[in-house]
Design a protein around this motif. Structure first.
Motif, short mmCIF file in Angstrom:
data_model
loop_
_atom_site.label_atom_id
_atom_site.label_comp_id
_atom_site.label_asym_id
_atom_site.label_seq_id
_atom_site.Cartn_x
_atom_site.Cartn_y
_atom_site.Cartn_z
N UNK A 71 0.80 -1.11 -0.17
CA UNK A 71 -0.09 -0.03 0.04
C UNK A 71 0.70 1.45 -0.25
N UNK A 72 0.36 2.37 -0.61
CA UNK A 72 1.30 3.63 -0.56
C UNK A 72 1.67 4.13 0.58
N UNK A 73 0.97 3.78 1.62
CA UNK A 73 1.15 4.47 3.06
C UNK A 73 2.34 3.63 3.72
N UNK A 125 5.60 9.07 3.16
CA UNK A 125 5.30 7.96 2.55
C UNK A 125 4.63 8.30 1.14
N UNK A 126 4.65 7.33 0.18
CA UNK A 126 3.99 7.83 -1.18
C UNK A 126 2.67 8.29 -0.84
N UNK A 130 0.92 11.89 -2.27
CA UNK A 130 -0.20 12.03 -3.01
C UNK A 130 -1.44 12.97 -2.42
N UNK A 131 -1.28 12.98 -1.14
CA UNK A 131 -2.16 13.80 -0.38
C UNK A 131 -1.56 15.22 -0.45
N UNK A 132 -0.48 15.56 -0.41
CA UNK A 132 -0.15 17.05 -0.32
C UNK A 132 -0.09 17.48 -2.10
N UNK A 133 0.10 16.46 -3.12
CA UNK A 133 -0.24 16.81 -4.40
C UNK A 133 -1.45 17.20 -4.84
#
Length: 145
Positions: A71-73, A125-126, A130-133
């Motif tokens: 998972x990305x996290x 984490x990835x 993603x959340x920042x983006x």
């Protein structure tokens, strides 16, 4: 400290895979390369390294491609950089070649800086990227009347 082009491209590719992680379908190299503007051949080499490092996995066949292995996290940026650049995780070791007090002070502050940087990378984490983006994309939306 600088982020190499190799690492930046790899993180961009992983972000693309993280974005599509939920649908469970593998992404093809040309798809990632086109979206993130990465040369195909170079991306192919990067993905092979990431696969050997256990960060992604490949799937063969007509619907084949690459997927995140977890998972990305659960994938940290530190782990990605360690796989690609071979980061030295022994930042706290003493070096026996220091001959002066000045050199020892410089080495000590450099070790502190490396530990601080490693801590940031180990806690990012990835999923965080993603959340920042996504939050920045929301800020960029303009409404016209």
């Amino acid at each position: 400290m600088e982020l190499s082009c190799k690492s930046e491209y790899a993180i961009l590719a992983l972000l693309e895979m993280a974005t599509h992680y939920e649908n469970g379908e593998p992404m093809q190299i040309r798809q990632i390369a086109a979206t993130q503007n990465i040369p195909d051949r170079y991306l192919e080499q990067l993905l092979a390294t990431l696969r050997r490092g256990g960060i992604i996995k490949s799937q063969r066949g007509s619907k084949g491609g690459y997927l995140l292995s977890r998972e990305p996290w659960k994938i940290t940026i530190y782990e990605v950089l360690e796989c690609l650049e071979g980061l030295d995780v022994r930042a706290g070791e003493e070096t026996s070649s220091i001959k002066s007090v000045d050199g020892a002070v410089i080495d000590e502050i450099w070790q502190e800086a490396c530990q601080a940087a490693n801590s940031v990378l180990q806690n990012c984490t990835l999923q965080n990227l993603c959340e920042k983006r996504d939050s920045r994309k929301q800020l960029d939306i303009m409404y016209y009347i």
